[in-house]
Design a protein around this motif. Structure first.
Motif, PDB file in Angstrom:
ATOM      1  N   MET A   1       0.845  -1.190   0.000  1.00 25.76           N
ATOM      2  CA  MET A   1       0.000   0.000   0.000  1.00 25.76           C
ATOM      3  C   MET A   1       0.880   1.240   0.000  1.00 25.76           C
ATOM      4  O   MET A   1       1.748   1.394   0.855  1.00 25.76           O
ATOM      5  N   ALA A   2       0.653   2.110  -0.978  1.00 30.66           N
ATOM      6  CA  ALA A   2       1.470   3.313  -1.073  1.00 30.66           C
ATOM      7  C   ALA A   2       0.651   4.406  -1.728  1.00 30.66           C
ATOM      8  O   ALA A   2      -0.320   4.143  -2.440  1.00 30.66           O
TER       9      ALA A   2
ATOM     10  N   ASP B   1      -0.710   4.512  -5.577  1.00 29.14           N
ATOM     11  CA  ASP B   1      -0.628   3.180  -6.182  1.00 29.14           C
ATOM     12  C   ASP B   1      -1.893   2.824  -6.954  1.00 29.14           C
ATOM     13  O   ASP B   1      -1.983   1.748  -7.556  1.00 29.14           O
TER      14      ASP B   1
ATOM     15  N   HIS C   1      -7.957   0.946  -8.693  1.00 28.87           N
ATOM     16  CA  HIS C   1      -8.823   0.473  -7.603  1.00 28.87           C
ATOM     17  C   HIS C   1     -10.157   1.226  -7.595  1.00 28.87           C
ATOM     18  O   HIS C   1     -10.836   1.264  -6.570  1.00 28.87           O
TER      19      HIS C   1
ATOM     20  N   ARG D   1      -8.550   6.166  -6.518  1.00 37.31           N
ATOM     21  CA  ARG D   1      -8.367   5.823  -5.104  1.00 37.31           C
ATOM     22  C   ARG D   1      -7.130   4.955  -4.955  1.00 37.31           C
ATOM     23  O   ARG D   1      -6.856   4.078  -5.777  1.00 37.31           O
ATOM     24  N   ASP D   2      -6.383   5.199  -3.900  1.00 39.38           N
ATOM     25  CA  ASP D   2      -5.268   4.313  -3.575  1.00 39.38           C
ATOM     26  C   ASP D   2      -5.808   3.033  -2.952  1.00 39.38           C
ATOM     27  O   ASP D   2      -6.939   2.981  -2.480  1.00 39.38           O
ATOM     28  N   SER D   3      -4.993   2.005  -2.916  1.00 43.26           N
ATOM     29  CA  SER D   3      -5.455   0.690  -2.472  1.00 43.26           C
ATOM     30  C   SER D   3      -5.920   0.693  -1.018  1.00 43.26           C
ATOM     31  O   SER D   3      -6.766  -0.118  -0.639  1.00 43.26           O
ATOM     32  N   HIS D   4      -5.372   1.592  -0.195  1.00 39.59           N
ATOM     33  CA  HIS D   4      -5.704   1.614   1.226  1.00 39.59           C
ATOM     34  C   HIS D   4      -6.841   2.582   1.554  1.00 39.59           C
ATOM     35  O   HIS D   4      -7.205   2.728   2.720  1.00 39.59           O
ATOM     36  N   GLU D   5      -7.429   3.235   0.548  1.00 37.39           N
ATOM     37  CA  GLU D   5      -8.428   4.272   0.797  1.00 37.39           C
ATOM     38  C   GLU D   5      -9.845   3.764   0.547  1.00 37.39           C
ATOM     39  O   GLU D   5     -10.100   3.040  -0.421  1.00 37.39           O
ATOM     40  N   ASP D   6     -10.770   4.198   1.422  1.00 41.41           N
ATOM     41  CA  ASP D   6     -12.179   4.042   1.092  1.00 41.41           C
ATOM     42  C   ASP D   6     -12.596   5.263   0.267  1.00 41.41           C
ATOM     43  O   ASP D   6     -11.797   6.174   0.032  1.00 41.41           O
TER      44      ASP D   6
ATOM     45  N   THR E   1     -12.328   8.791   2.131  1.00 40.53           N
ATOM     46  CA  THR E   1     -10.943   9.231   2.287  1.00 40.53           C
ATOM     47  C   THR E   1     -10.363   9.689   0.957  1.00 40.53           C
ATOM     48  O   THR E   1      -9.705  10.737   0.865  1.00 40.53           O
TER      49      THR E   1
END
Length: 291
Positions: A1-2, A5, A22, A62-67, A70
Motif C-alpha cells: 500500500m502506497a 498506487d 482500484h 483511489r489508492d489501495s488503502h483508501e475508502d 478518504t
C-alpha cells in the motif's frame, strides 16, 4: 500500500477504460442557500486530462488503502484546496461499471467555501446552482449520474421515537430497565451514524448509503439514559420534558426547510401529526434492520 498506487488505467466489464486501478472517487460539496437552492462545487477539467474541458467533480483514482470518503476528501484537497473539516459527509452514490466504479461522496458545506485550482488538473472551480448544472458541458460519467444525485441533495434528518422503537424491539426485561434499554440502543445508533444507512424507506431518494443527522427523543424513565444535546457530530439526544410525541413534533418543526425529515414510529396518531408537517414516516422494523 502506497500513495498513488491507484494511478493507472483499468478495464471494466463493459470494455471501457477508466482511470484508477482500484476505482475512483469524487467529492460533491453542496451548500443550500436560505431560499433552499442547492449549490454544488464543480471542477473544469484540464484540457490534457480525460474528457478535458468538461465540468465534473474534484476527484480521481483511489489508492489501495483508501475508502471512497478518504479518497474523495484527499482529491478535493489536492485539486481544489478544500479542507475536509469544512464539510460533513451526507451520502454516497456508487456508479458501478462491473469491476470498476466511481463513487460520489456528497458532503454538506456550511457556506460557499473558497475553492480554486490547486494543481494542473483543474482549469476552474465554480459553485453552480443545481438547476443550472446541465447547462454546462459535463463530464459524461457525471452527466449520467447527475439526475439521480440531484434528487438526493437534500440532507436527511431521522427523528427517533425511542420509546416506540424500544417497545418494538421486545428486548427481554426492557420494561424493568427502560434507561438501560435506551442506553444500549443509543450506543448502537451512534455506531450507525458512523457507518451510514443503506436502504431508505419509500419516498426518500435512493443512494448507496446515507449519513443522516439523527435525533433520539427520550421520555420518562428512559430519559435517564443520556444527557441532552449532541453526542457526536450526527447524533443528538432530545429529552422530552412532558409528552414524547410533542417533543418529536417540535423536533420535526426545527428541521431546516431544505432537509428531508424521516420519523421512525409505529404510533398512528404521531404519524398523522408529523406527516401534516411533510415528514416521511417509517416503522421501527426499518431501523432495527439497519442495526
Amino acid at each position: 500500500m502506497a500513495a498513488m498506487d491507484g494511478d493507472g488505467w483499468a478495464l471494466c466489464s463493459l470494455g471501457h477504460q477508466h482511470w484508477g486501478l482500484h476505482g475512483a472517487a469524487g467529492l460533491l460539496a453542496v451548500h443550500h442557500t436560505l431560499d433552499g437552492m442547492p449549490y454544488v462545487l464543480l471542477q473544469k477539467r484540464a484540457w490534457w486530462s480525460h474528457h478535458g474541458g468538461t465540468w465534473g467533480l474534484p476527484g480521481g483514482a483511489r489508492d489501495s488503502h483508501e475508502d471512497a470518503v478518504t479518497g474523495a476528501l484527499r482529491e478535493a484537497r489536492e485539486e481544489a484546496a478544500l479542507r475536509a473539516d469544512l464539510v460533513r459527509v451526507r451520502g454516497l452514490y456508487v456508479d458501478d461499471h462491473g469491476g470498476w466504479s466511481f463513487q460520489t461522496v456528497i458532503a454538506e458545506a456550511d457556506g460557499l467555501l473558497d475553492a480554486a485550482p490547486a494543481n494542473g488538473e483543474s482549469l476552474d472551480m465554480r459553485w453552480v446552482a443545481a438547476d443550472e448544472v446541465t447547462a454546462r458541458q459535463l463530464h459524461p460519467g457525471f452527466a449520467g449520474s447527475w439526475p439521480l444525485i440531484r434528487a438526493a441533495l437534500s440532507p436527511v434528518v431521522v427523528v427517533l421515537d425511542m420509546a416506540n422503537i424500544i417497545g418494538a424491539r421486545a428486548e427481554h426485561g426492557w420494561w424493568k430497565d427502560r434507561a438501560g434499554a435506551a442506553n444500549r440502543l443509543l450506543n448502537e445508533l451512534i455506531a450507525l451514524t458512523v457507518r451510514g444507512v443503506g436502504d431508505m424507506p419509500q419516498g426518500v431518494p435512493a443512494l448507496t448509503r446515507w449519513f443522516p443527522r439523527m435525533f433520539a427523543v427520550l421520555e420518562g424513565a428512559a430519559a435517564k439514559a443520556a444527557d441532552p444535546g449532541p453526542v457526536n457530530g450526527d447524533m443528538t439526544v432530545v429529552l422530552a420534558g412532558g409528552s414524547g410525541d410533542d417533543a418529536i413534533v417540535e423536533t420535526v418543526r426545527g428541521v431546516r426547510p431544505w432537509e428531508t425529515a424521516l420519523v421512525v414510529t409505529a404510533d398512528r396518531g404521531l404519524r398523522e401529526r408529523v406527516t401534516a408537517l411533510d415528514a416521511h414516516v417509517t416503522g421501527p422494523r426499518w431501523l432495527l434492520g439497519q442495526l
